[in-house]
Design an enzyme around this catalytic site. Structure first.
Site, short mmCIF file in Angstrom:
data_model
loop_
_atom_site.label_atom_id
_atom_site.label_comp_id
_atom_site.label_asym_id
_atom_site.label_seq_id
_atom_site.Cartn_x
_atom_site.Cartn_y
_atom_site.Cartn_z
N CYS A 158 -14.40 55.18 -6.08
CA CYS A 158 -15.58 56.04 -6.08
C CYS A 158 -15.58 56.97 -4.87
O CYS A 158 -14.95 56.68 -3.84
CB CYS A 158 -16.86 55.20 -6.12
SG CYS A 158 -17.21 54.30 -4.59
N HIS A 262 15.46 64.04 32.61
CA HIS A 262 16.18 62.87 33.11
C HIS A 262 17.70 62.97 33.00
O HIS A 262 18.38 61.95 32.96
CB HIS A 262 15.71 61.63 32.34
CG HIS A 262 15.66 61.84 30.85
ND1 HIS A 262 16.79 61.92 30.07
CD2 HIS A 262 14.61 62.02 30.01
CE1 HIS A 262 16.44 62.11 28.81
NE2 HIS A 262 15.11 62.19 28.75
N CYS A 307 17.44 63.32 54.16
CA CYS A 307 18.86 63.06 54.39
C CYS A 307 19.11 61.59 54.69
O CYS A 307 18.32 60.94 55.39
CB CYS A 307 19.32 63.93 55.55
SG CYS A 307 21.06 63.74 55.97
N CYS A 323 23.45 51.78 53.38
CA CYS A 323 24.24 50.57 53.64
C CYS A 323 24.24 50.18 55.11
O CYS A 323 24.82 49.14 55.47
CB CYS A 323 25.68 50.77 53.15
SG CYS A 323 26.62 51.97 54.12
N HIS A 330 32.87 56.04 57.48
CA HIS A 330 32.85 56.17 56.02
C HIS A 330 34.01 57.04 55.55
O HIS A 330 34.64 56.74 54.54
CB HIS A 330 31.53 56.79 55.55
CG HIS A 330 30.41 55.81 55.53
ND1 HIS A 330 30.57 54.50 55.24
CD2 HIS A 330 29.08 55.97 55.79
CE1 HIS A 330 29.42 53.88 55.31
NE2 HIS A 330 28.48 54.75 55.64
N CYS A 337 29.32 53.14 49.04
CA CYS A 337 28.05 52.40 49.06
C CYS A 337 27.15 52.81 47.90
O CYS A 337 26.08 52.24 47.74
CB CYS A 337 27.34 52.56 50.39
SG CYS A 337 26.67 54.19 50.69
#
EC number: 2.3.2.31
Length: 490
Positions: A158, A262, A307, A323, A330, A337
């Site tokens: 209805c 992303h 930095c 690290c 390095h 690291c």
């Protein structure tokens, strides 16, 4: 970058519809510098093969009226071809994501099946089972024939029950999802059937808004701008996970998933990563609050810039923030690291040991993800200082804005590169071990090294001439584009 000592120890358009107007959106704060993708091309001119930009993507920003016109044009054309009403044509288009060529192919091979798959016509077997009755199948009241309404499935109810059904669904935010009330009947209700059943103009206006939202969201070439109270629609030729920006509210997002941009991580992976970060929020909070001790004297320290090359003036110590290793040692392998060293024997150890290793791996990647996010926020402060310095020089007649624009562009490019670098960590976290991951980690390390060099020089711009700074900009952008070209799905 110098180091701050913490004095206390660590405590552990007016007529536009806004389809998003009733939805609450979470504000994302990726530490962005506004418009850092714009205005830096002249300072990082690419040559030859390097000129290829893997992020280049053509898109158009449409107003509500423009996008509605586009939708109506497709709808009218298809309705004429299929010989159906405009409302039914819209439902067919929604079902097949507005891919007209596919719809026409299906119509050519089997027109009846097309309408069945679009849920606007029932299958012949279901249609044959329906028997005529003057009783409403919902309220079970005897109703005059002219007050019984049905869709193509012939399930009769209805008018009063239909009105209640449509009203409740529209109030709940349903648009094209309004369907037949019969059990197990999936037929969708055309909009020209629903509108006369809605009791107020306010409800009809909501229904129009929800329909427009559903039409756009189902269209493979359109996306609603996720900006707050923004009615704009982004149109593309080929849908990809690419950076788009609304020209009305300046919202930047991924076209494919409407979340923050992303690259190089794909939409499904970034959803998994963000969900994991939310689920492990206590762990994330610990890392966010966790302070570090100077490797020379154990004094509690914090960064005062983006930095990661730390200079502790008190002891003339140079070390890596991530690290805590001596910066000078390095060498070319500095960014080892940034690479997680898997335990090859972990599969043979206990479940507890495997769980500890999994947590260790997550913490490794999350800490670096979070560190670059914080660096972006700190570098936004550097960007502001550079703008103030340029303004001061211009006011003192030490050149024009154009003369010093390269300093501002260097800060923008630094943010652009670091933003990409931040999203390499979810990508690396979910990558399976193998030669491709080794290549990715190598390129990630190269990019990170050049970004830190650029960050160092941007923060000490007065100590470097323009040519030196622009050369570093070129190298960093080249590294970024190379990584995206090889690992961002095109």
């Amino acid at each position: 970058m110098s180091v701050d000592m913490n004095s206390q120890g660590s405590d552990s358009n007016e007529e536009d519809y806004d389809p998003n107007c009733e939805e609450e959106e979470e504000d994302e704060d990726p530490g962005d510098i506004e418009d850092y993708y714009d205005g830096v091309a002249n300072d990082v001119e690419q040559q030859g093969a390097d000129a290829f930009d893997p992020e280049e993507y053509q898109f158009t920003c449409l107003t509500y009226k423009e996008s509605e016109s586009t939708l109506n044009e497709h709808m009218a054309s298809l309705a004429a071809t299929l010989k159906v009403s405009h409302a039914v044509a819209k439902l067919v288009l929604v079902s097949f994501h507005w891919q007209i060529s596919e719809i026409l192919e299906r119509h050519k091979s089997n027109a009846a099946q097309l309408l069945v798959e679009a849920r606007v016509q029932p299958t012949s077997s279901k249609h044959a089972m329906v028997h005529s009755s003057h009783h409403c199948a919902v309220c079970m009241q005897f109703v005059r024939k002219e007050n019984l309404l049905s869709l193509a499935c012939q399930h009769q109810f209805c008018r009063s029950c239909w009105e209640q059904h449509c009203t409740v669904l529209v109030k709940d935010g349903v648009g094209v999802g309004v369907s037949c009330m019969a059990q197990d009947c999936l037929l969708r209700t055309p909009e020209d059937f629903v509108f006369p059943l809605l009791p107020s103009e306010e409800l009809k206006d909501k229904y129009r808004r929800y329909l427009f939202r559903d039409y756009v969201e189902s269209h493979y070439q359109l996306q609603l701008c996720p900006g707050a109270d923004c009615p704009m629609v982004i149109q593309v030729q080929e849908p990809k996970a690419r950076r788009v920006q609304c020209n009305r509210c300046n919202e930047v997002f991924c076209f494919k998933c409407r979340q923050m941009y992303h690259a190089p991580t794909d939409c499904a992976t970034i959803r998994k990563w963000l969900t994991k970060c939310a689920d492990d929020s206590e762990t994330a909070n610990y890392i966010s609050a966790h302070t570090k001790d100077c490797p020379k004297c154990n004094i509690c320290i914090e960064k005062n810039g983006g930095c990661n090359h730390m200079v502790f003036l008190l002891f003339s110590a140079d070390f890596c923030w991530m690290c805590l290793g001596d910066w000078k040692t390095h060498g070319s392998e500095y960014y080892e690291c940034s690479r997680y060293k898997e335990n090859p024997d972990i599969v043979n150890q206990s479940q507890q040991a495997q769980a500890r290793e999994a947590l260790k791996k997550y913490l490794f990647y999350f800490e670096r993800w979070e560190n670059h996010n914080k660096s972006l926020q700190l570098e936004a402060q550097t960007y502001q200082r550079i703008q103030e310095k340029i303004q001061e020089r211009v006011m003192n007649n030490l050149g024009t804005w154009i003369d010093w624009q390269y300093l501002q562009n260097a800060a923008k490019l630094l943010a652009k590169c670091r933003y990409t670098l931040q999203y390499t960590y979810p990508y690396a976290y979910y990558m399976e071990s193998g030669p491709r991951k080794k290549l990715f980690e190598y390129q990630q390390a190269q990019l990170e090294a050049e970004i830190e060099n650029l960050s160092w020089k941007v923060e000490r711009a007065d100590s470097y001439d323009r040519g030196d700074l622009e050369n570093q900009m070129h190298i960093a952008e080249q590294r970024r584009r190379t990584l995206l070209k090889d690992f961002h799905d095109t």
